[in-house]
Write an enzyme that holds these catalytic residues in place. Sequence first.
Site, PDB file in Angstrom:
ATOM      1  N   SER A  59       0.822  -1.207   0.000  1.00 37.38           N
ATOM      2  CA  SER A  59       0.000   0.000   0.000  1.00 37.38           C
ATOM      3  C   SER A  59       0.853   1.252   0.000  1.00 37.38           C
ATOM      4  CB  SER A  59      -0.941   0.002   1.213  1.00 37.38           C
ATOM      5  OG  SER A  59      -0.203  -0.194   2.383  1.00 37.38           O
TER       6      SER A  59
ATOM      7  N   HIS B  34      -3.358  -3.196  -5.394  1.00 37.93           N
ATOM      8  CA  HIS B  34      -3.588  -2.762  -4.019  1.00 37.93           C
ATOM      9  C   HIS B  34      -5.056  -2.943  -3.656  1.00 37.93           C
ATOM     10  CE1 HIS B  34      -3.837   0.762  -0.979  1.00 37.93           C
ATOM     11  NE2 HIS B  34      -3.678  -0.384  -0.365  1.00 37.93           N
TER      12      HIS B  34
ATOM     13  N   GLU C 174      -6.710  -0.649  -6.615  1.00 43.33           N
ATOM     14  CA  GLU C 174      -5.754   0.290  -7.222  1.00 43.33           C
ATOM     15  C   GLU C 174      -4.690  -0.549  -7.907  1.00 43.33           C
ATOM     16  OE1 GLU C 174      -4.906   4.517  -4.915  1.00 43.33           O
ATOM     17  OE2 GLU C 174      -4.168   2.707  -4.012  1.00 43.33           O
TER      18      GLU C 174
ATOM     19  N   ASN D 138      -4.283   6.462  -0.401  1.00 41.03           N
ATOM     20  CA  ASN D 138      -3.684   6.701   0.916  1.00 41.03           C
ATOM     21  C   ASN D 138      -2.864   7.984   0.961  1.00 41.03           C
ATOM     22  OD1 ASN D 138      -4.882   4.542   2.113  1.00 41.03           O
ATOM     23  ND2 ASN D 138      -3.147   3.158   1.849  1.00 41.03           N
TER      24      ASN D 138
END
Length: 695
Positions: free
Chosen positions: A408, A429, A441, A479
Amino acid sequence: MSDVVSYQREDEIGLIVVDNPPVNALGHAVRQGLLDALDQGLADDGARALVVMGAGRTFPAGADIREFGQTPKEPALPDVINRLEDSGKLLIAAVHGTALGGGMEITLGCDYRLALDSARMGLPEVNLGLLPGAGGTQRLPRLIGAQAALDAIVGGKPMKAGQLEKMGVVDKVVSGDLKAEAIAYARQLADDNAPRRKVSELTVDKESDTVFSDYEQSIARKKRGFLAPFHCIKAVQAATELDFAAGQKRERELFTELLNSPQSAAQRHVFFAEREVGKVPGIAKDTPRREIAQVGIIGAGTMGGGIAMNFLSAGIPVKMLEMKQEALDKGVALIRKNYEATAKKGRMTSEQVERCMSLLTSTLSYDDLSDVDLVIEAVFENMKVKKEVFGELDRVTKPGAILATNTSTLDVNEIAQSTRRPEDVIGMHFFSPANVMKLLENVRGEATSDEVIATVMDLSKRIGKVGVLVGVCYGFVGNRILHKRQAQAISLVNEGATPAQVDKVLYDFGLPMGPFAMADLAGLDVGWRIREGLRESDPANAPERNWLDALAEQERWGQKTGGGVFDYAEGDRTPRPSEVTAAEIEKYRAEQGIETREISDTEILERCLYVMVNEGAKILEEGVAMRPLDIDIVWIYGYGFPVYQGGPMFWADSIGLDKVHAKIQQFHDETGHDDWKPAPLLERLAKEGKRFADL
Ligand code: CAA
């Protein structure tokens, strides 16, 4: 003669056929074409009955969504359907594919409905922030009663032909050649002198006096913030209180309100954005894809297990690898437990559970991965460990196997360098819980080949995910933006807000939870351990100790320990303000010499969301996201950004980029903080009076 609707006669039956690929949407030309074809059919003395159907893959799948927002052109669909219903000949709808929205409403304007057994029908307008505005809210309750109509219209889910037959919507289900069946059915009805059946002339069965208030209550939590579901209820209620003409007028008013609402604009944006993310510039339909018949997964923890379930549920065999038998057994047992829990809820049969489990094998040896087509690594988030894993994968997997990492945060390019085939390496991800969250992702490395990208993007769809292709950077799109928002949330508390106040503002905006409830769910120990690691390895650049560290040191790690930023009662996930946290915040402020001030809800919203928009603009400039809509979809499917706000970039467009930019500039002037340095792209668009959507 219309290009998109034809009329022809076969065996004494007139056929009105809509041919407007790909989904026979009911745009202006189709609506006019339907009226013209109807006139032809009515004037055709040789036609004893008329059949309406779709060419190609489907009966019309609804209004043409692209026309919404433009000046409406006559004839309007409700008028077309009223004309069909009032026509002098027996009318039969013959349905295949998906008769959705205005398509299903057309069938309700016919006397009889015939459907292929594979067909589905439904009124999904609510998902576009709308209601069925072509008589659907008035006719369906007349046909099946208020309660069932509410379920169909507010639920918005397509229903199968068999189910519709039981409900009394479809009169006959057939298989095989729809046209032949429709002609035979129409002839039979004509031979039998079957009566006309105008749905608008039926009376509605309201079932109970409280049906509408009960329904409103039952959806209050799930549909919090949405306008359309509640308007749908009002429209169905009108069907029980007004005659058809007055009810249809009320339906139109409510429809128009929704059509002009920002919510519907946002939800229509999401509809198209969700389809657009799958289209990657440079990747064509004929870009070769690799066959994925078997998948290997490294790591049987919560993440690895969740990832495995996606493939098993899609019928793709999985080999799961762990270092120790105990961990492997635990992982396999967890997968079974999750499936069985789903079966208990009635969402899976026990045969389906066994079928999924039979596709799962496990191993302790890398050598067993020699025949898989794709491996996804889901091990500890540590570059050294990941590089070792990829070195092993490079050694054992066959040429052409795709090697994916579920990292991540880590650099996919660096991971790829630990193999001799960086072109086969990609990031996938998944978001936790990986078997539930729709976002995937997919992270393109510098060397990742088009073939690998195309395969993984297609595969995302196959396992029920929305795949968004992003580039490499710390935290990727989702993120990276989240970290900026969390930092603002913490600063706001340092300066005088309470965690509960910050959370409430974002919850009221429509997010499923606020930043601090989210931190408690993820676990405060996770960030704390990372910060502690940095303090040890790189003290000069390590983040300062704050009140969140103090909470983590007391083993207040969030929901899992019964308390984190908030307190949690046993077995209850409701966050409650905590005195311990309040005291730690006070202590921190005193240590830092912070003088607190009153912080308004507006400031909280602006700081938490504008910082996301600014970071999003930087991400676009760097090419990490291809288009603003990719960022919107990441945030909607990965973090529950409210669909009716359209995603952070769409939302910023709706506020006006000049306004957003001015505020960001002001925050930068006040704080000098880098996060508030306006992204040059945002600056330019604001100056030019443009939107992200204009890019
Ligand atoms: N209007 C315009 N374009 C549409 C459309 C519509 N109603 N439905 C689908 N499309 C387009 C898609 O954007 C896509 O275009 P691109 O190829 O350019 O991306 C193409 O048709 C194919 O669609 P999908 O990729 O979604 O194909 P699919 O096979 O996976 O799904 C479908 C087909 C089930 C019909 C799905 O497209 C769908 O759910 N469409 C929307 C249905 C809908 O919401 N209808 C209600 C419209 S509102 C209404 O009818 C209001 C009213 O009461 C008057």
